[in-house]
Design a protein around this motif. Structure first.
Motif, mmCIF file in Angstrom:
data_model
loop_
_atom_site.group_PDB
_atom_site.id
_atom_site.type_symbol
_atom_site.label_atom_id
_atom_site.label_comp_id
_atom_site.label_asym_id
_atom_site.label_seq_id
_atom_site.Cartn_x
_atom_site.Cartn_y
_atom_site.Cartn_z
ATOM 1 N N UNK A 25 10.510 3.577 4.545
ATOM 2 C CA UNK A 25 12.083 3.417 4.446
ATOM 3 C C UNK A 25 12.688 2.687 5.672
ATOM 4 N N UNK A 26 13.485 1.766 5.349
ATOM 5 C CA UNK A 26 14.146 1.194 6.546
ATOM 6 C C UNK A 26 15.468 1.865 6.548
ATOM 7 N N UNK A 27 15.816 2.377 7.880
ATOM 8 C CA UNK A 27 17.247 3.150 8.033
ATOM 9 C C UNK A 27 18.017 1.973 8.845
ATOM 10 N N UNK A 28 19.154 1.568 7.975
ATOM 11 C CA UNK A 28 20.239 0.611 8.598
ATOM 12 C C UNK A 28 20.764 1.349 9.977
ATOM 13 N N UNK A 32 15.173 1.728 12.553
ATOM 14 C CA UNK A 32 13.808 1.796 12.434
ATOM 15 C C UNK A 32 13.372 2.062 11.048
ATOM 16 N N UNK A 33 12.124 1.866 10.920
ATOM 17 C CA UNK A 33 11.256 2.417 10.023
ATOM 18 C C UNK A 33 10.849 3.606 9.705
ATOM 19 N N UNK A 34 11.048 4.503 8.705
ATOM 20 C CA UNK A 34 10.778 5.765 8.512
ATOM 21 C C UNK A 34 9.681 5.903 7.318
ATOM 22 N N UNK A 51 21.917 3.091 -4.522
ATOM 23 C CA UNK A 51 21.739 1.614 -4.322
ATOM 24 C C UNK A 51 20.649 1.025 -3.279
ATOM 25 N N UNK A 52 19.484 1.858 -3.355
ATOM 26 C CA UNK A 52 18.452 1.527 -2.756
ATOM 27 C C UNK A 52 18.472 1.892 -1.018
ATOM 28 N N UNK A 53 19.654 2.743 -0.638
ATOM 29 C CA UNK A 53 19.872 3.136 0.793
ATOM 30 C C UNK A 53 19.211 4.620 0.968
ATOM 31 N N UNK A 54 18.209 4.332 1.923
ATOM 32 C CA UNK A 54 17.847 5.648 2.151
ATOM 33 C C UNK A 54 18.680 6.495 2.866
ATOM 34 N N UNK A 55 19.368 5.892 3.772
ATOM 35 C CA UNK A 55 20.578 6.674 4.685
ATOM 36 C C UNK A 55 21.443 7.073 3.849
ATOM 37 N N UNK A 56 22.120 6.660 2.875
ATOM 38 C CA UNK A 56 22.980 7.140 1.768
ATOM 39 C C UNK A 56 22.365 8.565 0.990
ATOM 40 N N UNK A 57 21.190 8.129 0.752
ATOM 41 C CA UNK A 57 20.220 9.565 0.046
ATOM 42 C C UNK A 57 20.391 10.643 1.036
ATOM 43 N N UNK A 58 20.108 10.504 2.387
ATOM 44 C CA UNK A 58 19.862 11.536 3.379
ATOM 45 C C UNK A 58 21.466 12.279 3.569
#
Length: 124
Positions: A25-28, A32-34, A51-58
């Motif tokens: 996943x790409x963290x905005x 960096x790539x996680x 909406x596809x955001x890994x940051x929002x999920x976390x």
């Protein structure tokens, strides 16, 4: 209906295993790539709910649900950057000065000068 022969009475228990895959996943926020191991249900949740955001999920997911120290560490790093950006974006000179907190004294019942009953006037 099953027959009563021995071959029909022997059964194998079904075991369930999660569908885990390694995903990058790409963290905005962290830029960096996680690379993490996630289940397909989490991938669907990230794609559909966040909406596809890994940051929002976390950020939105509770730490009890995340469970793994690596995921919790990522979440805390992201939140620290969010807080730092929020503090950097605020002009401190425009903030109102903090007012002193008033101290309230405990109210007591009013005391009378004399403890004698007041004289009662006769209506006659």
């Amino acid at each position: 209906f099953l027959c009563s022969c021995v071959c029909c009475l022997i059964r194998t228990r079904r075991s369930w295993k999660p569908n885990v895959s390694t995903k990058t996943f790409k963290s905005e926020i962290l830029q960096e790539l996680l690379k993490t191991k996630v289940t397909t249900s989490v991938i669907r949740t990230i794609r559909n709910v966040h909406q596809g955001s890994f940051d929002r999920y976390l950020i939105k997911t509770d730490e009890k649900v995340l469970r793994y120290p690596v995921a919790i560490d990522m979440k805390r790093r992201i939140l620290a950057i969010y807080k730092q950006r929020a503090l950097d974006g605020i002009d401190k000179s425009k903030l109102p000065k903090p007012q002193p907190v008033p101290v309230f004294e405990k109210k007591t019942a009013p005391t009378t000068a004399s403890t004698e009953p007041s004289p009662v006037k006769n209506a006659s």
